[in-house]
Design an enzyme around this catalytic site. Structure first.
Site, PDB file in Angstrom:
ATOM      1  N   ARG A 165      -9.883   7.623  -9.654  1.00 30.34           N
ATOM      2  CA  ARG A 165      -8.760   8.548  -9.494  1.00 30.34           C
ATOM      3  C   ARG A 165      -8.267   9.153 -10.808  1.00 30.34           C
ATOM      4  O   ARG A 165      -7.083   9.435 -10.990  1.00 30.34           O
ATOM      5  CB  ARG A 165      -7.578   7.849  -8.805  1.00 30.34           C
ATOM      6  CG  ARG A 165      -7.768   7.635  -7.342  1.00 30.34           C
ATOM      7  CD  ARG A 165      -7.973   8.958  -6.591  1.00 30.34           C
ATOM      8  NE  ARG A 165      -7.936   8.738  -5.162  1.00 30.34           N
ATOM      9  CZ  ARG A 165      -8.985   8.322  -4.446  1.00 30.34           C
ATOM     10  NH1 ARG A 165     -10.144   8.127  -5.031  1.00 30.34           N
ATOM     11  NH2 ARG A 165      -8.865   8.126  -3.157  1.00 30.34           N
ATOM     12  N   SER A 242      -2.315   9.243  -0.229  1.00 31.72           N
ATOM     13  CA  SER A 242      -1.938   7.951  -0.821  1.00 31.72           C
ATOM     14  C   SER A 242      -0.897   8.199  -1.909  1.00 31.72           C
ATOM     15  O   SER A 242      -1.132   9.015  -2.798  1.00 31.72           O
ATOM     16  CB  SER A 242      -3.146   7.286  -1.474  1.00 31.72           C
ATOM     17  OG  SER A 242      -4.143   7.027  -0.529  1.00 31.72           O
ATOM     18  N   GLU A 340      -0.008   8.085  -7.464  1.00 31.07           N
ATOM     19  CA  GLU A 340      -1.250   8.850  -7.465  1.00 31.07           C
ATOM     20  C   GLU A 340      -1.033  10.355  -7.640  1.00 31.07           C
ATOM     21  O   GLU A 340      -1.822  11.017  -8.305  1.00 31.07           O
ATOM     22  CB  GLU A 340      -2.005   8.548  -6.167  1.00 31.07           C
ATOM     23  CG  GLU A 340      -3.481   8.791  -6.218  1.00 31.07           C
ATOM     24  CD  GLU A 340      -3.876   9.996  -5.416  1.00 31.07           C
ATOM     25  OE1 GLU A 340      -5.051  10.307  -5.378  1.00 31.07           O
ATOM     26  OE2 GLU A 340      -2.985  10.646  -4.833  1.00 31.07           O
TER      27      GLU A 340
HETATM   28  N1  EPU Z   1      -4.100  -1.732   4.509  1.00 29.70           N
HETATM   29  C1  EPU Z   1      -2.916  -2.311   4.888  1.00 29.70           C
HETATM   30  N2  EPU Z   1      -2.010  -1.547   5.565  1.00 29.70           N
HETATM   31  C2  EPU Z   1      -2.238  -0.260   5.870  1.00 29.70           C
HETATM   32  C3  EPU Z   1      -3.460   0.321   5.504  1.00 29.70           C
HETATM   33  C4  EPU Z   1      -4.365  -0.417   4.802  1.00 29.70           C
HETATM   34  O1  EPU Z   1      -2.675  -3.481   4.621  1.00 29.70           O
HETATM   35  O2  EPU Z   1      -1.348   0.361   6.473  1.00 29.70           O
HETATM   36  C5  EPU Z   1      -5.045  -2.536   3.723  1.00 29.70           C
HETATM   37  C6  EPU Z   1      -6.184  -3.070   4.542  1.00 29.70           C
HETATM   38  O3  EPU Z   1      -6.491  -4.354   4.087  1.00 29.70           O
HETATM   39  C7  EPU Z   1      -7.317  -2.113   4.238  1.00 29.70           C
HETATM   40  C8  EPU Z   1      -7.036  -1.771   2.798  1.00 29.70           C
HETATM   41  O4  EPU Z   1      -5.613  -1.736   2.723  1.00 29.70           O
HETATM   42  O5  EPU Z   1      -8.559  -2.725   4.377  1.00 29.70           O
HETATM   43  C9  EPU Z   1      -7.607  -0.429   2.361  1.00 29.70           C
HETATM   44  O6  EPU Z   1      -7.109   0.588   3.226  1.00 29.70           O
HETATM   45  P1  EPU Z   1      -7.900   1.945   3.477  1.00 29.70           P
HETATM   46  O7  EPU Z   1      -9.321   1.674   3.825  1.00 29.70           O
HETATM   47  O8  EPU Z   1      -7.113   2.765   4.436  1.00 29.70           O
HETATM   48  O9  EPU Z   1      -7.945   2.656   2.098  1.00 29.70           O
HETATM   49  P2  EPU Z   1      -6.880   2.800   0.912  1.00 29.70           P
HETATM   50  O10 EPU Z   1      -7.371   1.943  -0.199  1.00 29.70           O
HETATM   51  O11 EPU Z   1      -5.495   2.605   1.358  1.00 29.70           O
HETATM   52  C10 EPU Z   1      -8.210   4.720  -0.240  1.00 29.70           C
HETATM   53  C11 EPU Z   1      -7.873   6.031  -0.872  1.00 29.70           C
HETATM   54  C12 EPU Z   1      -7.721   7.110   0.183  1.00 29.70           C
HETATM   55  C13 EPU Z   1      -9.025   7.194   0.965  1.00 29.70           C
HETATM   56  C14 EPU Z   1      -9.305   5.827   1.588  1.00 29.70           C
HETATM   57  C15 EPU Z   1     -10.632   5.779   2.316  1.00 29.70           C
HETATM   58  C16 EPU Z   1      -6.681   5.520  -2.917  1.00 29.70           C
HETATM   59  C17 EPU Z   1      -5.363   5.533  -3.604  1.00 29.70           C
HETATM   60  N3  EPU Z   1      -6.657   5.912  -1.645  1.00 29.70           N
HETATM   61  O12 EPU Z   1      -7.086   4.338   0.535  1.00 29.70           O
HETATM   62  O13 EPU Z   1      -7.548   8.333  -0.472  1.00 29.70           O
HETATM   63  O14 EPU Z   1      -8.959   8.168   1.981  1.00 29.70           O
HETATM   64  O15 EPU Z   1      -9.373   4.830   0.553  1.00 29.70           O
HETATM   65  O16 EPU Z   1     -11.659   5.790   1.399  1.00 29.70           O
HETATM   66  O17 EPU Z   1      -7.695   5.230  -3.535  1.00 29.70           O
HETATM   67  C18 EPU Z   1      -5.785   9.660  -1.393  1.00 29.70           C
HETATM   68  O18 EPU Z   1      -6.218   9.374  -2.499  1.00 29.70           O
HETATM   69  O19 EPU Z   1      -4.788  10.427  -1.245  1.00 29.70           O
HETATM   70  C19 EPU Z   1      -6.422   9.091  -0.223  1.00 29.70           C
HETATM   71  C20 EPU Z   1      -5.959   9.298   1.008  1.00 29.70           C
END
Ligand code: EPU
Length: 348
Positions: A165, A242, A340
């Site tokens: 990022r 995010s 972010e």
């Molecule tokens: N989780 C929770 N609660 C929630 C959602 C997720 O506890 O409400 C936990 C779960 O354990 C889950 C983990 O968080 O396995 C990861 O969640 P998720 O797969 O939804 O991905 P993220 O890490 O929250 C990142 C990116 C997103 C991208 C997704 C999918 C960042 C800051 N965010 O989110 O990017 O779409 O992975 O690859 O790296 C963005 O940057 O704006 C964005 C949306």
């Protein structure tokens, strides 16, 4: 070039927050944007380069300077090998329109980045990533206007200093990105799936390859479920995606988090033996709930990492909620969440 006067920046951000700007100039070529920026720099007027406004938090006081947009979006294609294409794209092109075109042409490497709002020129800044792909995997060149040397400069992938990022452009307004070149492989199959959740959604495991068209559809479906696809009918999509990055921490911090939570946190390998923790998980485990607090700004009811503007709010409201989350996670786990989005005229 087209110009707008006395504009509400809340109309230009996906959060629908932010005060006014006196002037927005929509430059129709790289030369035009260079000329506007040069003039502003010579007279000491602050410049804000606006892309899709999807990763932007603008102060309630607005922006006292000139806002510029890249209103040019040509695409040129060159072959770089039997199955390799070089796609050169102007900064102003809508990101998802590019991904849709790539998928239709069976150019592989961007399909997991489907459904992301914003413009092409903004993607190298924060090294946009999702579902196992990052733009740094496929970017081979970025062209920017150098506000110090007052000329266009080309950056190779290495010059861009990409990381999770982030990139050299992230905290430095010296360069205005005007063009991005991608190298993509021609294949009806998408790249091997690296993201567990995406593999699961296909009922397969990591490493499998699926038809590129199906990958795009599946990613959009997953994003929609999280309120992360802009949709006039989905109030949960009024956000900046995010709000925090996933913190990258040392192994002993993971142990500390596990001890405090009483359960192992989701943790993914990162560089130097470090681990990437899920910010959304930390937020929920620190006691914050999806859909709360009620009011103008709160946590999305679909994903704990997105802050949603439900209407009638201010950037001050947003910052208040964001600070309480950051402080709560720090207090409970000793982990610092970093925002972010890019902040204009305000800070967390
Ligand atoms: N989780 C929770 N609660 C929630 C959602 C997720 O506890 O409400 C936990 C779960 O354990 C889950 C983990 O968080 O396995 C990861 O969640 P998720 O797969 O939804 O991905 P993220 O890490 O929250 C990142 C990116 C997103 C991208 C997704 C999918 C960042 C800051 N965010 O989110 O990017 O779409 O992975 O690859 O790296 C963005 O940057 O704006 C964005 C949306």
């Amino acid at each position: 070039m087209r110009e707008e006067r006395d504009v509400r920046l809340s109309d230009k951000t996906t959060l629908r927050l932010g005060g006014r700007a006196r002037r927005i100039v929509h430059a129709e070529s790289p030369e035009e944007i260079a000329s506007v920026v040069r003039q502003a720099d010579s007279s000491g007027v602050p410049v804000l380069v606006l892309g899709g406004g999807s990763n932007l938090v603008v102060s309630d006081d607005g922006f006292d300077g000139v806002v510029v947009t890249c209103a040019f979006d040509r695409v040129t294609i060159a072959r770089a090998g039997e199955d390799i294409v070089r796609v050169t794209v102007d900064a102003g092109m809508n990101w998802d329109a590019l991904v849709a075109r790539a998928v239709a042409e069976k150019w592989c490497g961007l399909e997991c980045l489907s459904g992301i709002p914003g413009s092409v020129g903004a993607t190298p800044m924060q090294n946009v990533g999702a579902y196992g792909q990052e733009v740094s995997d496929t970017i081979v060149r970025v062209r920017g206007y150098d506000r110090v040397e007052r000329k266009f400069v080309d950056f190779s992938r290495e010059d861009c200093a990409f990381s999770y990022r982030s990139s050299r452009f992230r905290h430095d307004s010296r360069f205005v990105i005007t063009q991005v070149e991608f190298e993509l492989e021609e294949s009806p199959l998408g790249a091997p799936i690296l993201y567990e959740e995406l593999a699961r959604a296909f009922g397969t495991s990591r490493g499998a390859q699926m038809g590129i068209v199906y990958v795009r559809d599946k990613v959009i479906e997953l994003r929609r479920g999280k309120g992360m696809v802009l949709d006039a009918n989905d109030p949960e999509s009024v956000s900046a995606g995010s709000f925090f990055t996933n913190p990258i921490v040392r192994a002993d911090v993971v142990l500390h988090v596990a001890k405090v939570a009483g359960v192992d946190p989701p943790a993914f390998p990162a560089d130097d033996g470090k681990k990437k923790l899920a910010a959304a998980w930390l937020i929920e485990r620190a006691g914050f709930k999806k859909g709360e607090p009620p009011g103008a700004v709160g946590i999305s009811s679909k994903h704990a990492l997105a802050l949603v503007h439900r209407g009638g709010g201010t950037t001050r409201d947003l910052l208040r909620v964001a600070r309480s989350i950051r402080d709560g996670v720090r207090e409970k786990f000793g982990v610092d969440l970093k925002p972010e989005p890019v902040f204009v005229g305000c800070a967390l």
